[in-house]
Write an enzyme that holds these catalytic residues in place. Structure first.
Site, short mmCIF file in Angstrom:
data_model
loop_
_atom_site.label_atom_id
_atom_site.label_comp_id
_atom_site.label_asym_id
_atom_site.label_seq_id
_atom_site.Cartn_x
_atom_site.Cartn_y
_atom_site.Cartn_z
N LYS A 60 0.91 -1.20 0.02
CA LYS A 60 0.04 -0.16 -0.03
C LYS A 60 0.88 1.44 -0.01
O LYS A 60 2.16 1.20 0.29
CB LYS A 60 -0.90 -0.08 1.19
CG LYS A 60 -0.39 -0.11 2.39
CD LYS A 60 -1.05 -0.69 3.55
CE LYS A 60 -0.64 -0.44 5.04
NZ LYS A 60 -1.41 -1.03 5.99
N ARG A 63 -11.39 -0.30 14.04
CA ARG A 63 -11.23 0.20 12.67
C ARG A 63 -12.32 -0.13 11.71
O ARG A 63 -13.47 0.25 11.33
CB ARG A 63 -10.00 0.11 12.04
CG ARG A 63 -9.68 1.17 11.01
CD ARG A 63 -8.06 0.90 10.79
NE ARG A 63 -7.63 -0.21 10.20
CZ ARG A 63 -6.30 -0.40 9.82
NH1 ARG A 63 -5.37 0.59 9.81
NH2 ARG A 63 -5.74 -1.63 9.39
N HIS A 104 -6.63 -7.52 12.64
CA HIS A 104 -5.51 -6.76 12.48
C HIS A 104 -5.43 -6.51 14.01
O HIS A 104 -6.21 -5.97 14.72
CB HIS A 104 -5.71 -5.53 11.72
CG HIS A 104 -4.56 -4.72 11.42
ND1 HIS A 104 -3.49 -5.33 10.96
CD2 HIS A 104 -4.33 -3.53 11.62
CE1 HIS A 104 -2.53 -4.27 10.73
NE2 HIS A 104 -2.92 -3.22 11.20
N ARG A 114 0.74 -10.97 6.47
CA ARG A 114 0.87 -9.57 5.72
C ARG A 114 2.06 -8.75 6.31
O ARG A 114 1.89 -8.24 7.22
CB ARG A 114 -0.54 -8.92 6.10
CG ARG A 114 -1.68 -9.96 5.68
CD ARG A 114 -3.05 -9.07 6.17
NE ARG A 114 -3.13 -8.04 7.29
CZ ARG A 114 -3.78 -8.80 8.52
NH1 ARG A 114 -4.41 -10.04 8.67
NH2 ARG A 114 -3.63 -8.05 9.47
N TYR A 149 12.80 31.45 6.51
CA TYR A 149 11.21 31.91 6.68
C TYR A 149 11.22 32.43 8.28
O TYR A 149 11.73 31.54 9.18
CB TYR A 149 10.21 31.44 6.31
CG TYR A 149 10.25 31.27 4.89
CD1 TYR A 149 9.64 32.09 3.92
CD2 TYR A 149 10.31 30.14 4.37
CE1 TYR A 149 9.78 32.30 2.80
CE2 TYR A 149 10.02 29.70 2.86
CZ TYR A 149 9.84 30.95 1.99
OH TYR A 149 9.59 30.97 0.63
N CYS A 158 12.26 24.91 3.88
CA CYS A 158 11.36 25.55 3.01
C CYS A 158 10.61 24.54 2.26
O CYS A 158 10.94 23.34 2.42
CB CYS A 158 12.26 26.32 2.24
SG CYS A 158 13.25 27.67 2.96
N MET A 159 9.85 24.82 1.36
CA MET A 159 8.96 23.71 0.44
C MET A 159 10.25 23.00 -0.20
O MET A 159 9.91 21.85 -0.48
CB MET A 159 8.01 24.64 -0.49
CG MET A 159 7.01 23.60 -1.23
SD MET A 159 6.04 24.32 -2.31
CE MET A 159 5.01 25.54 -1.35
N ASP A 160 11.12 23.69 -0.80
CA ASP A 160 12.06 22.98 -1.67
C ASP A 160 13.58 23.06 -1.58
O ASP A 160 14.23 22.15 -2.09
CB ASP A 160 11.93 23.56 -3.27
CG ASP A 160 10.35 24.07 -3.55
OD1 ASP A 160 9.50 23.32 -3.49
OD2 ASP A 160 10.19 25.13 -3.74
C1 LIG Z 1 -0.82 -1.96 6.76
C2 LIG Z 1 -1.33 -3.09 7.06
C3 LIG Z 1 -0.50 -4.43 7.42
C4 LIG Z 1 0.81 -4.07 7.60
O1 LIG Z 1 1.30 -3.73 8.68
P1 LIG Z 1 2.90 -3.83 8.83
O2 LIG Z 1 3.13 -3.37 10.45
O3 LIG Z 1 3.58 -2.55 8.20
O4 LIG Z 1 3.55 -4.97 8.75
C5 LIG Z 1 -1.25 -5.58 7.38
N1 LIG Z 1 -2.56 -5.62 7.77
C6 LIG Z 1 -3.28 -4.54 7.80
C7 LIG Z 1 -4.64 -4.65 7.75
C8 LIG Z 1 -2.77 -3.12 7.49
O5 LIG Z 1 -3.66 -2.44 7.32
#
Ligand SMILES: *Cc1c(COP(=O)(O)O)cnc(C)c1O
Length: 369
Positions: free
Chosen positions: A40, A135, A165, A218, A264, A310-312
């Site tokens: 992601k 969540r 999760h 995951r 700035y 700064c921005m850049d």
């Molecule tokens: C982002 C995410 C992960 C990965 O988590 P890490 O801590 O980066 O390994 C796994 N499962 C779900 C549902 C997530 O949202």
């Protein structure tokens, strides 16, 4: 955004480190456990398609992403692996997912009821269970059983997975984690339906509680070589190799005298004769203004960022008049010294996840090894 490839600021992405982290994890799992890479947010800013390619070559079992668009990008690039969208996908987009063989997380029975009539081909689903993250996901055994019935009643819906999760798997105190595991086991015990993958392990669970790997892991932040606890827990079962380095060069340098000011707000005042270098890198690249006062590396020496970022561009205080083009390391190794995304996170009062995700695609990427 187009990358600014003609500017000497770049992320260096070490493919060998990525392979190393993946293969170490693969070898630490039971042979039958599947290892899914979490890609992601543009693979935590590492560049999703390049990362997917490396992992495809080492036989990754599947990919997880947050949104359907992220999944489509990977599928349309031609990768054949299972791709799971972890977030909530609108019911109206489910058919697009099914047509591209993309698996969706499902977090309510209503979603399942509404989706049935819309599908022109079968859709693989993973039931999301909320065991304490608060969540998304089904929250009770009654809901889970109802979802199973809905899946059984519609042959277009394929029960590919059931998962949860964890909120605290990266913390030393395992009390809340144990509660979540127990709840997950209760919610998934003796279901009337067989799911191919039961899964709950993110990186932290995989590293420190691998007993709970179930059928798949995951694997996100640790794939990129970063410690999910931000080094609160230092012991890891194998060495994590940071994949991303961030470098730039000095593009301007000057001698300042006491009383002269920088950036700035003119909040920084030279206290003596100071040498100040300017870097072509700023908050629009993801180095937030709260990093002012933190350090970067020049010839192995820590040099503080002075004045507002700064921005850049940003200014750093250096010990000598370096030539223009001198390399500056923001994340990574420089003359035997190293700064990590976790160091930056500690300075900013956040986690390494946020530091790397903040890096924007204006920064050009160079893939090595
Ligand atoms: C982002 C995410 C992960 C990965 O988590 P890490 O801590 O980066 O390994 C796994 N499962 C779900 C549902 C997530 O949202």
């Amino acid at each position: 955004m187009e990358a600014s490839n003609h500017r000497p600021t770049k992320m260096v992405i070490d493919r060998q480190a990525l392979r190393h982290n993946f293969l170490q994890e693969k070898h630490s799992l039971k042979p039958e456990t599947k290892l899914f890479a979490v890609l992601k947010a543009d693979a935590y800013s590492h560049g999703v398609l390049a990362v997917a390619q490396v992992l495809h070559e080492v036989h990754v079992d599947g990919f997880c992403v947050a949104t359907l668009d992220e999944a489509l990008q990977i599928r349309q690039a031609g990768f054949p692996e299972t791709i799971l969208v972890l977030g909530v996908t609108p019911v109206s987009q489910a058919n697009l997912a099914s047509q591209n063989d993309i698996s969706l997380a499902v977090s309510s029975c209503d979603w399942l009821r509404q989706v049935g009539s819309q599908l022109t081909t079968s859709l693989k689903v993973h039931l999301a269970l909320d065991t304490g993250m608060g969540r998304i996901g089904l929250r009770t055994r009654t809901e889970v059983l109802e979802a199973c019935q809905l899946l059984q009643a519609d042959s277009q819906l394929i029960p590919e997975g059931i998962f949860t999760h964890f909120a605290t798997a990266n913390e030393p105190d395992t009390h809340y984690l144990e509660q979540q595991i127990q709840s997950f086991q209760e919610l998934t015990a003796d279901l009337p339906l067989k799911f191919e993958y039961r899964h709950c392990a993110n990186s932290a669970t995989a590293l420190w509680h691998s007993k709970w790997q179930f059928d798949m892991v995951r694997f996100g932040i640790a794939l990129y070589g970063l410690n999910p606890s931000n080094e609160v827990i230092k012991e890891v079962p194998y060495q994590l190799q940071p994949v991303l380095s961030l470098e730039t060069e000095i593009v301007y340098i000057k001698q300042m005298t006491a009383g002269q000011k920088i950036s700035y707000g003119a909040t920084y005042t030279a206290q003596e004769n100071e040498i100040i270098a300017t870097l072509p890198f700023g908050y629009a690249d993801g180095w937030l203004r709260r990093m002012t006062g933190s350090s970067v590396l020049v010839e192995g020496q820590l040099c503080p960022i002075v004045g507002d970022i700064c921005m850049d561009q940003m200014m750093i205080k250096v010990p000598q008049l370096y030539p223009l083009g001198t390399k500056v390391t923001i994340i990574g190794e420089n003359n035997g010294h190293r700064l990590s995304a976790t160091d930056a996170a500690h300075y900013a009062g956040t986690g390494n996840y946020e530091i790397v995700c903040n890096l924007t695609d204006r920064i050009s990427k160079k893939y090595v090894n």
